[in-house]
Design a protein around this motif. Structure first.
Motif, PDB file in Angstrom:
ATOM      1  N   THR A  14       0.830  -1.204   0.000  1.00 41.92           N
ATOM      2  CA  THR A  14       0.000   0.000   0.000  1.00 41.92           C
ATOM      3  C   THR A  14       0.868   1.259   0.000  1.00 41.92           C
ATOM      4  O   THR A  14       0.588   2.216  -0.735  1.00 41.92           O
ATOM      5  N   THR A  15       1.920   1.266   0.801  1.00 37.64           N
ATOM      6  CA  THR A  15       2.816   2.418   0.852  1.00 37.64           C
ATOM      7  C   THR A  15       3.519   2.633  -0.486  1.00 37.64           C
ATOM      8  O   THR A  15       3.614   3.769  -0.970  1.00 37.64           O
ATOM      9  N   ALA A  16       3.973   1.548  -1.101  1.00 37.55           N
ATOM     10  CA  ALA A  16       4.665   1.666  -2.391  1.00 37.55           C
ATOM     11  C   ALA A  16       3.731   2.204  -3.472  1.00 37.55           C
ATOM     12  O   ALA A  16       4.109   3.079  -4.262  1.00 37.55           O
ATOM     13  N   ILE A  17       2.507   1.704  -3.505  1.00 43.89           N
ATOM     14  CA  ILE A  17       1.541   2.180  -4.509  1.00 43.89           C
ATOM     15  C   ILE A  17       1.139   3.624  -4.229  1.00 43.89           C
ATOM     16  O   ILE A  17       0.986   4.424  -5.149  1.00 43.89           O
ATOM     17  N   LEU A  18       0.976   3.972  -2.959  1.00 47.99           N
ATOM     18  CA  LEU A  18       0.618   5.344  -2.601  1.00 47.99           C
ATOM     19  C   LEU A  18       1.709   6.331  -3.024  1.00 47.99           C
ATOM     20  O   LEU A  18       1.402   7.421  -3.523  1.00 47.99           O
ATOM     21  N   SER A  52       8.631   2.764   3.036  1.00 52.96           N
ATOM     22  CA  SER A  52       8.831   1.639   2.127  1.00 52.96           C
ATOM     23  C   SER A  52      10.132   0.913   2.419  1.00 52.96           C
ATOM     24  O   SER A  52      10.174  -0.322   2.414  1.00 52.96           O
ATOM     25  N   ILE A  53      11.178   1.649   2.681  1.00 54.96           N
ATOM     26  CA  ILE A  53      12.468   1.019   2.985  1.00 54.96           C
ATOM     27  C   ILE A  53      12.394   0.265   4.310  1.00 54.96           C
ATOM     28  O   ILE A  53      12.891  -0.863   4.432  1.00 54.96           O
ATOM     29  N   ILE A  54      11.748   0.852   5.299  1.00 58.32           N
ATOM     30  CA  ILE A  54      11.589   0.172   6.593  1.00 58.32           C
ATOM     31  C   ILE A  54      10.760  -1.096   6.439  1.00 58.32           C
ATOM     32  O   ILE A  54      11.135  -2.171   6.944  1.00 58.32           O
ATOM     33  N   PHE A  55       9.636  -1.012   5.720  1.00 58.30           N
ATOM     34  CA  PHE A  55       8.797  -2.196   5.514  1.00 58.30           C
ATOM     35  C   PHE A  55       9.508  -3.256   4.688  1.00 58.30           C
ATOM     36  O   PHE A  55       9.294  -4.446   4.895  1.00 58.30           O
ATOM     37  N   SER A  56      10.360  -2.852   3.743  1.00 57.10           N
ATOM     38  CA  SER A  56      11.073  -3.852   2.948  1.00 57.10           C
ATOM     39  C   SER A  56      12.032  -4.648   3.828  1.00 57.10           C
ATOM     40  O   SER A  56      12.122  -5.874   3.696  1.00 57.10           O
ATOM     41  N   VAL A  57      12.731  -3.991   4.733  1.00 59.81           N
ATOM     42  CA  VAL A  57      13.637  -4.702   5.634  1.00 59.81           C
ATOM     43  C   VAL A  57      12.852  -5.632   6.544  1.00 59.81           C
ATOM     44  O   VAL A  57      13.227  -6.798   6.741  1.00 59.81           O
ATOM     45  N   ILE A  58      11.747  -5.151   7.085  1.00 57.85           N
ATOM     46  CA  ILE A  58      10.959  -5.965   8.009  1.00 57.85           C
ATOM     47  C   ILE A  58      10.365  -7.185   7.313  1.00 57.85           C
ATOM     48  O   ILE A  58      10.472  -8.310   7.814  1.00 57.85           O
ATOM     49  N   THR A  59       9.737  -6.995   6.163  1.00 56.43           N
ATOM     50  CA  THR A  59       9.028  -8.101   5.528  1.00 56.43           C
ATOM     51  C   THR A  59       9.955  -9.086   4.821  1.00 56.43           C
ATOM     52  O   THR A  59       9.674 -10.281   4.789  1.00 56.43           O
ATOM     53  N   LEU A  60      11.036  -8.610   4.260  1.00 65.29           N
ATOM     54  CA  LEU A  60      11.922  -9.524   3.537  1.00 65.29           C
ATOM     55  C   LEU A  60      12.852 -10.310   4.451  1.00 65.29           C
ATOM     56  O   LEU A  60      13.395 -11.329   4.039  1.00 65.29           O
ATOM     57  N   THR A  61      13.051  -9.865   5.673  1.00 69.31           N
ATOM     58  CA  THR A  61      13.885 -10.625   6.607  1.00 69.31           C
ATOM     59  C   THR A  61      13.068 -11.508   7.547  1.00 69.31           C
ATOM     60  O   THR A  61      13.650 -12.297   8.283  1.00 69.31           O
ATOM     61  N   CYS A  62      11.768 -11.395   7.516  1.00 65.56           N
ATOM     62  CA  CYS A  62      10.905 -12.183   8.403  1.00 65.56           C
ATOM     63  C   CYS A  62      10.816 -13.625   7.889  1.00 65.56           C
ATOM     64  O   CYS A  62      10.566 -13.862   6.711  1.00 65.56           O
TER      65      CYS A  62
END
Length: 94
Positions: A14-18, A52-62
């Motif tokens: 959602t953040t990336a599309i926004l 977006s950068i924060i969410f990418s780190v969180i979701t891709l390392t989970c």
């Protein structure tokens, strides 16, 4: 435990599309509403980049997160960063 998509993946997409919508809507809003909206859009775009950068780190390392939604959001984020960098570079030059 089975892997699933969590709210973090969907917030990332959602953040990336926004951010993409804000970037492409900047000119339309500036023409129709006036130049006073440009600083507001820039601030929202920069906050979106950071989120977006924060969410990418969180979701891709989970480890319990499925990865196809975060990878799609990562592609959109990279596109946003490339387009924003291009316009910042050439806007500063000319």
């Amino acid at each position: 435990m089975s892997k699933e998509h969590t709210w973090q993946s969907w917030m990332y997409v959602t953040t990336a599309i926004l951010v993409t919508v804000l970037m492409f809507g900047l000119d339309v809003a500036a023409v129709n509403l006036g130049e006073w909206v440009v600083p507001l859009f820039f601030i929202l775009i920069l906050v979106g980049y950071i989120l977006s950068i924060i969410f990418s780190v969180i979701t891709l390392t989970c480890s319990y997160e499925r990865k196809w939604v975060p990878i799609i959001a990562l592609i959109i984020t990279v596109f946003n960063l490339v387009v924003g960098g291009f316009f910042a570079l050439f806007g500063a030059m000319y």
